[in-house]
Write an enzyme that holds these catalytic residues in place. Sequence first.
Site, PDB file in Angstrom:
ATOM      1  N   SER A 116     -47.904  22.450 109.308  1.00  0.00           N
ATOM      2  CA  SER A 116     -48.355  23.763 109.768  1.00  0.00           C
ATOM      3  C   SER A 116     -47.306  24.780 109.322  1.00  0.00           C
ATOM      4  CB  SER A 116     -48.533  23.792 111.293  1.00  0.00           C
ATOM      5  OG  SER A 116     -47.287  23.606 111.954  1.00  0.00           O
ATOM      6  N   LEU A 123     -47.219  24.937 117.570  1.00  0.00           N
ATOM      7  CA  LEU A 123     -47.726  26.210 117.064  1.00  0.00           C
ATOM      8  C   LEU A 123     -47.905  26.214 115.552  1.00  0.00           C
ATOM      9  CD1 LEU A 123     -45.724  28.829 119.170  1.00  0.00           C
ATOM     10  CD2 LEU A 123     -47.991  27.853 119.616  1.00  0.00           C
ATOM     11  N   HIS A 157     -45.096  17.842 110.291  1.00  0.00           N
ATOM     12  CA  HIS A 157     -45.062  17.200 111.603  1.00  0.00           C
ATOM     13  C   HIS A 157     -44.943  15.685 111.503  1.00  0.00           C
ATOM     14  CE1 HIS A 157     -46.195  20.741 114.072  1.00  0.00           C
ATOM     15  NE2 HIS A 157     -46.800  21.128 112.964  1.00  0.00           N
ATOM     16  N   LEU A 191     -45.515  12.084 108.718  1.00  0.00           N
ATOM     17  CA  LEU A 191     -45.922  11.301 107.553  1.00  0.00           C
ATOM     18  C   LEU A 191     -46.047   9.864 108.048  1.00  0.00           C
ATOM     19  CD1 LEU A 191     -44.353  11.212 103.988  1.00  0.00           C
ATOM     20  CD2 LEU A 191     -44.887   9.133 105.225  1.00  0.00           C
TER      21      LEU A 191
END
Length: 205
Positions: A95, A109, A120, A122
């Site tokens: 993100s 967020l 975030h 893998l």
Amino acid sequence: MSVLSALPFLKPVHLRSPRSSPGGQRRHTLPASEFRCLSPEDAVSVFEIEREAFISVSGDCPLHLDEIRHFLNLCPELSLGWFEEGRLVAFIIGSLWDQERLSQEALTLHKPRGTAVHIHVLAVHRTFRQQGKGSILMWRYLQYLRCLPFARRALLMCEDFLVPFYQKCGFEALGPCEVTVGELTFIEMQHSVRGHAFMRRNSGC
């Protein structure tokens, strides 16, 4: 022009020739190997791989199922899945973030005006580990980010034992991360996705 045709690193890669029927005519088969952005419909497959990969190690997952759906609805273009014959075998979910370093808020967020891609998670399916797939997927993901005009850096946080893996992928350690999860602490790492003009000129981006 579709997004897929404009981004060569997401085009299907056929690793073996299509199967043929006994009469010599080719049958329709799924691509042997394909890379594409994930969709909310992939969320359950993503979570199953992530849960198996992380719970046995840390007792928790970086993203729970509702959080996976959240990011795949908000920013599917920052995800990448590796599929073999239609089956998800590895994935990355990211993100956007708008600060120099990650904070606790970065876990949940997506900042649409951000220029840092927060990776975030893998994860690779257990039956496909120890084959270099994690490194290959990360390489393709970073090449893909170079095609996105807003992306300047990739950021992630990892436990100490994973630092050498990400260093081999080109990340540099920034030091201890502000973010904690329970008793777990992390090292924050960064990879520049700009300053590679030659690569962009020759990548089809």
